[in-house]
Design a protein around this motif. Structure first.
Motif, PDB file in Angstrom:
ATOM      1  N   GLY A  25      -1.020  -4.445 -18.844  1.00  0.00           N
ATOM      2  CA  GLY A  25       0.359  -4.211 -19.242  1.00  0.00           C
ATOM      3  C   GLY A  25       1.289  -3.937 -18.074  1.00  0.00           C
ATOM      4  N   VAL A  26       0.782  -4.074 -16.842  1.00  0.00           N
ATOM      5  CA  VAL A  26       1.602  -3.832 -15.646  1.00  0.00           C
ATOM      6  C   VAL A  26       1.712  -5.137 -14.856  1.00  0.00           C
ATOM      7  CG1 VAL A  26       1.831  -2.518 -13.505  1.00  0.00           C
ATOM      8  CG2 VAL A  26       0.775  -1.460 -15.512  1.00  0.00           C
ATOM      9  N   GLU A  27       2.911  -5.473 -14.374  1.00  0.00           N
ATOM     10  CA  GLU A  27       3.085  -6.683 -13.566  1.00  0.00           C
ATOM     11  C   GLU A  27       2.170  -6.577 -12.353  1.00  0.00           C
ATOM     12  OE1 GLU A  27       4.190  -9.615 -10.998  1.00  0.00           O
ATOM     13  OE2 GLU A  27       4.760  -7.565 -10.431  1.00  0.00           O
ATOM     14  N   SER A  28       1.383  -7.644 -12.075  1.00  0.00           N
ATOM     15  CA  SER A  28       0.322  -7.576 -11.072  1.00  0.00           C
ATOM     16  C   SER A  28       0.822  -7.247  -9.666  1.00  0.00           C
ATOM     17  CB  SER A  28      -0.471  -8.890 -11.044  1.00  0.00           C
ATOM     18  OG  SER A  28       0.362  -9.988 -10.729  1.00  0.00           O
ATOM     19  N   ASN A  29       1.986  -7.761  -9.274  1.00  0.00           N
ATOM     20  CA  ASN A  29       2.534  -7.455  -7.946  1.00  0.00           C
ATOM     21  C   ASN A  29       2.887  -5.977  -7.818  1.00  0.00           C
ATOM     22  OD1 ASN A  29       2.771 -10.167  -6.595  1.00  0.00           O
ATOM     23  ND2 ASN A  29       3.958 -10.585  -8.426  1.00  0.00           N
ATOM     24  N   LEU A  30       3.471  -5.424  -8.878  1.00  0.00           N
ATOM     25  CA  LEU A  30       3.828  -4.007  -8.883  1.00  0.00           C
ATOM     26  C   LEU A  30       2.568  -3.148  -8.817  1.00  0.00           C
ATOM     27  CD1 LEU A  30       5.902  -1.740  -9.130  1.00  0.00           C
ATOM     28  CD2 LEU A  30       5.788  -1.997 -11.622  1.00  0.00           C
ATOM     29  N   GLY A  31       1.546  -3.529  -9.592  1.00  0.00           N
ATOM     30  CA  GLY A  31       0.283  -2.798  -9.574  1.00  0.00           C
ATOM     31  C   GLY A  31      -0.340  -2.798  -8.188  1.00  0.00           C
ATOM     32  N   THR A  32      -0.286  -3.945  -7.527  1.00  0.00           N
ATOM     33  CA  THR A  32      -0.833  -4.061  -6.173  1.00  0.00           C
ATOM     34  C   THR A  32      -0.076  -3.166  -5.198  1.00  0.00           C
ATOM     35  OG1 THR A  32      -1.509  -6.360  -6.562  1.00  0.00           O
ATOM     36  CG2 THR A  32      -1.302  -5.656  -4.267  1.00  0.00           C
ATOM     37  N   ALA A  33       1.254  -3.139  -5.306  1.00  0.00           N
ATOM     38  CA  ALA A  33       2.082  -2.327  -4.414  1.00  0.00           C
ATOM     39  C   ALA A  33       1.799  -0.840  -4.591  1.00  0.00           C
ATOM     40  CB  ALA A  33       3.557  -2.619  -4.671  1.00  0.00           C
ATOM     41  N   ILE A  34       1.644  -0.407  -5.831  1.00  0.00           N
ATOM     42  CA  ILE A  34       1.391   1.009  -6.104  1.00  0.00           C
ATOM     43  C   ILE A  34       0.055   1.444  -5.527  1.00  0.00           C
ATOM     44  CG2 ILE A  34       0.925   2.694  -7.928  1.00  0.00           C
ATOM     45  CD1 ILE A  34       2.994   1.197  -9.631  1.00  0.00           C
ATOM     46  N   ARG A  35      -0.981   0.660  -5.774  1.00  0.00           N
ATOM     47  CA  ARG A  35      -2.306   1.050  -5.298  1.00  0.00           C
ATOM     48  C   ARG A  35      -2.406   0.941  -3.770  1.00  0.00           C
ATOM     49  NH1 ARG A  35      -5.660  -3.061  -4.593  1.00  0.00           N
ATOM     50  NH2 ARG A  35      -7.512  -1.875  -5.124  1.00  0.00           N
ATOM     51  N   THR A  36      -1.620   0.038  -3.178  1.00  0.00           N
ATOM     52  CA  THR A  36      -1.613  -0.066  -1.720  1.00  0.00           C
ATOM     53  C   THR A  36      -1.005   1.186  -1.097  1.00  0.00           C
ATOM     54  OG1 THR A  36      -1.368  -2.475  -1.873  1.00  0.00           O
ATOM     55  CG2 THR A  36      -0.921  -1.471   0.260  1.00  0.00           C
ATOM     56  N   GLY A  37      -0.015   1.767  -1.802  1.00  0.00           N
ATOM     57  CA  GLY A  37       0.579   3.017  -1.329  1.00  0.00           C
ATOM     58  C   GLY A  37      -0.450   4.131  -1.271  1.00  0.00           C
ATOM     59  N   VAL A  38      -1.355   4.151  -2.245  1.00  0.00           N
ATOM     60  CA  VAL A  38      -2.433   5.146  -2.264  1.00  0.00           C
ATOM     61  C   VAL A  38      -3.375   4.928  -1.083  1.00  0.00           C
ATOM     62  CG1 VAL A  38      -4.388   6.052  -3.577  1.00  0.00           C
ATOM     63  CG2 VAL A  38      -2.314   5.336  -4.775  1.00  0.00           C
ATOM     64  N   VAL A  39      -3.709   3.659  -0.838  1.00  0.00           N
ATOM     65  CA  VAL A  39      -4.588   3.325   0.289  1.00  0.00           C
ATOM     66  C   VAL A  39      -3.954   3.760   1.616  1.00  0.00           C
ATOM     67  CG1 VAL A  39      -5.754   1.472   1.533  1.00  0.00           C
ATOM     68  CG2 VAL A  39      -5.553   1.339  -0.948  1.00  0.00           C
ATOM     69  N   LEU A  40      -2.643   3.552   1.745  1.00  0.00           N
ATOM     70  CA  LEU A  40      -1.930   3.922   2.970  1.00  0.00           C
ATOM     71  C   LEU A  40      -2.041   5.417   3.249  1.00  0.00           C
ATOM     72  CD1 LEU A  40       0.049   2.933   5.239  1.00  0.00           C
ATOM     73  CD2 LEU A  40       1.899   3.693   3.746  1.00  0.00           C
ATOM     74  N   VAL A  41      -1.776   6.220   2.234  1.00  0.00           N
ATOM     75  CA  VAL A  41      -1.855   7.682   2.383  1.00  0.00           C
ATOM     76  C   VAL A  41      -3.264   8.095   2.786  1.00  0.00           C
ATOM     77  CG1 VAL A  41      -1.698   9.887   1.179  1.00  0.00           C
ATOM     78  CG2 VAL A  41       0.029   8.118   0.771  1.00  0.00           C
ATOM     79  N   MET A  42      -4.251   7.514   2.104  1.00  0.00           N
ATOM     80  CA  MET A  42      -5.649   7.858   2.375  1.00  0.00           C
ATOM     81  C   MET A  42      -6.050   7.464   3.794  1.00  0.00           C
ATOM     82  SD  MET A  42      -8.993   6.563   0.286  1.00  0.00           S
ATOM     83  CE  MET A  42     -10.650   7.071   0.775  1.00  0.00           C
ATOM     84  N   ALA A  43      -5.650   6.271   4.215  1.00  0.00           N
ATOM     85  CA  ALA A  43      -6.025   5.770   5.543  1.00  0.00           C
ATOM     86  C   ALA A  43      -5.444   6.632   6.658  1.00  0.00           C
ATOM     87  CB  ALA A  43      -5.563   4.322   5.700  1.00  0.00           C
ATOM     88  N   TRP A  44      -4.166   7.008   6.516  1.00  0.00           N
ATOM     89  CA  TRP A  44      -3.536   7.812   7.566  1.00  0.00           C
ATOM     90  C   TRP A  44      -4.016   9.256   7.566  1.00  0.00           C
ATOM     91  CZ3 TRP A  44      -1.360   6.261  11.825  1.00  0.00           C
ATOM     92  CH2 TRP A  44      -0.856   4.959  11.883  1.00  0.00           C
ATOM     93  N   LEU A  45      -4.384   9.771   6.392  1.00  0.00           N
ATOM     94  CA  LEU A  45      -4.968  11.120   6.339  1.00  0.00           C
ATOM     95  C   LEU A  45      -6.249  11.172   7.148  1.00  0.00           C
ATOM     96  CD1 LEU A  45      -4.514  12.345   2.636  1.00  0.00           C
ATOM     97  CD2 LEU A  45      -3.618  13.418   4.713  1.00  0.00           C
ATOM     98  N   ILE A  46      -7.067  10.126   7.021  1.00  0.00           N
ATOM     99  CA  ILE A  46      -8.328  10.076   7.754  1.00  0.00           C
ATOM    100  C   ILE A  46      -8.077   9.991   9.258  1.00  0.00           C
ATOM    101  CG2 ILE A  46     -10.342   8.597   8.214  1.00  0.00           C
ATOM    102  CD1 ILE A  46     -10.423   8.031   5.217  1.00  0.00           C
ATOM    103  N   VAL A  47      -7.087   9.196   9.646  1.00  0.00           N
ATOM    104  CA  VAL A  47      -6.743   9.066  11.070  1.00  0.00           C
ATOM    105  C   VAL A  47      -6.354  10.418  11.649  1.00  0.00           C
ATOM    106  CG1 VAL A  47      -5.035   8.152  12.697  1.00  0.00           C
ATOM    107  CG2 VAL A  47      -6.074   6.639  11.000  1.00  0.00           C
ATOM    108  N   PHE A  48      -5.490  11.162  10.945  1.00  0.00           N
ATOM    109  CA  PHE A  48      -5.026  12.463  11.453  1.00  0.00           C
ATOM    110  C   PHE A  48      -6.119  13.532  11.359  1.00  0.00           C
ATOM    111  CE2 PHE A  48      -0.856  10.501  11.039  1.00  0.00           C
ATOM    112  CZ  PHE A  48      -0.188  11.031  12.140  1.00  0.00           C
ATOM    113  N   MET A  49      -6.945  13.464  10.314  1.00  0.00           N
ATOM    114  CA  MET A  49      -8.038  14.429  10.182  1.00  0.00           C
ATOM    115  C   MET A  49      -9.042  14.289  11.326  1.00  0.00           C
ATOM    116  SD  MET A  49      -8.711  14.345   6.052  1.00  0.00           S
ATOM    117  CE  MET A  49     -10.245  15.247   6.167  1.00  0.00           C
ATOM    118  N   LYS A  50      -9.230  13.043  11.807  1.00  0.00           N
ATOM    119  CA  LYS A  50     -10.163  12.799  12.902  1.00  0.00           C
ATOM    120  C   LYS A  50      -9.485  12.868  14.270  1.00  0.00           C
ATOM    121  CE  LYS A  50     -13.456   9.931  10.331  1.00  0.00           C
ATOM    122  NZ  LYS A  50     -14.170   8.621  10.289  1.00  0.00           N
ATOM    123  N   GLY A  51      -8.164  13.129  14.271  1.00  0.00           N
ATOM    124  CA  GLY A  51      -7.434  13.254  15.518  1.00  0.00           C
ATOM    125  C   GLY A  51      -7.333  11.965  16.314  1.00  0.00           C
ATOM    126  N   LYS A  52      -7.258  10.847  15.620  1.00  0.00           N
ATOM    127  CA  LYS A  52      -7.233   9.549  16.301  1.00  0.00           C
ATOM    128  C   LYS A  52      -5.819   8.979  16.468  1.00  0.00           C
ATOM    129  CE  LYS A  52     -11.838   8.168  14.680  1.00  0.00           C
ATOM    130  NZ  LYS A  52     -12.614   7.162  13.915  1.00  0.00           N
TER     131      LYS A  52
END
Length: 294
Positions: A181-208
């Motif tokens: 029930g969600v437009e596929s492009n919008l769904g992709t954009a939303i979940r990519t935002g989650v991936v972005l937050v997660m990826a950068w949290l790991i970078v900062f947690m590891k001090g990289k």
């Protein structure tokens, strides 16, 4: 059958992603590379949302859909981090087959959770061929065999590749539920935002984060290109699983291995043994069987 065409395009772009990413992480930390390329994917995704005009649907998202999109994004982030770590440690034509084993788990989950039991016998036979092909393609270098004999453990790249496969399987199932029930492009954009937050949290947690300034420009270009290829692959993939049959789309998408191996032979001079080539043919046969009798 547009969803079948989109599944094939998804496989092509996903195959390019592996090669471009491998070129971009020769000297660049895999976590940092993942975080940077996610920025590119997110920008690409939102550009597509604006083009199709689905941004206004955000306010209409159901809590259940949003929850599963977020969970899918978390699974994707975990899969990416493990996958690109595996690529930085091992050969493309060894890492990719293990990562593609997520197909087997995804097909089984799709049959159980979504009731995709049409031509069940063909799907199960195709899955067996995929499993046999993957098993034949998993090879170890002589140096790795000797190292394993000393340490009595599997190589690090294999552990990361297996973890990547498990998270990738969860990604497909969670995304299928989330984009209902969600437009596929919008769904992709939303979940990519989650991936972005997660990826950068790991970078900062590891001090990289300090390593960003020292990234080679050439490698940065390849990282950005891999992000564009990923964005294109995702847009095609999530349209396909929204409109099509998950247990058919996923095996087709995973045939990106053919593209990856072809380019790895050209770019990195990685060669397949006769055993591995036979395994690749079994994977192709299993995929075609499920696609033709979908």
């Amino acid at each position: 059958m547009l969803w079948l065409v989109m599944a094939v395009l998804s496989a092509f772009f996903a195959g390019l992603t592996s090669i471009l990413a491998k070129c971009g992480i020769k000297n660049t930390d895999s976590d940092v590379a993942t975080a940077i390329r996610t920025i590119v994917v997110l920008a690409f995704s939102w550009v597509m949302v604006l083009i199709v005009g689905s941004a206004g649907e955000i306010s209409q998202l159901q809590p259940r859909s949003l929850l599963f999109l977020v969970l899918s994004g978390l699974a994707t982030g975990a899969s990416w981090i493990c996958y690109f770590k595996a690529l930085s440690l091992g050969d493309v034509n060894k890492v990719v087959p293990i990562d593609k084993s997520s197909t087997i788990l995804t097909v089984i989950l799709a049959i159980i959770l979504f009731g995709e039991t049409n031509n069940l016998g063909v799907k199960l036979c195709g899955t067996v061929l995929l499993a046999a092909g993957i098993f034949l393609m998993i090879e170890k270098k002589e140096s790795e065999k000797k190292e394993n004999e000393k340490n009595e453990s599997r190589p690090a790249w294999m552990t990361y590749a297996v973890m990547s496969a498990v998270f990738a399987a969860l990604t497909s199932v969670l995304a299928k539920i989330g984009i209902s029930g969600v437009e596929s492009n919008l769904g992709t954009a939303i979940r990519t935002g989650v991936v972005l937050v997660m990826a950068w949290l790991i970078v900062f947690m590891k001090g990289k984060q300090k390593q960003i300034k020292t990234i080679d420009r050439k490698e940065l270009s390849f990282i950005a290109l891999s992000g564009l290829a990923t964005g294109a692959s995702w847009l095609c993939y999530y349209y396909a699983i929204q409109k099509g049959i998950v247990s058919v789309v996923v095996p087709i998408d995973k045939m990106s291995i053919i593209v990856s191996i072809a380019f790895s032979a050209i770019v990195f001079h990685e060669k397949l043994s006769k055993k591995a080539f036979f395994g690749l043919m079994l994977m192709l046969a299993g995929t075609l069987a499920m696609a033709i009798w979908a």
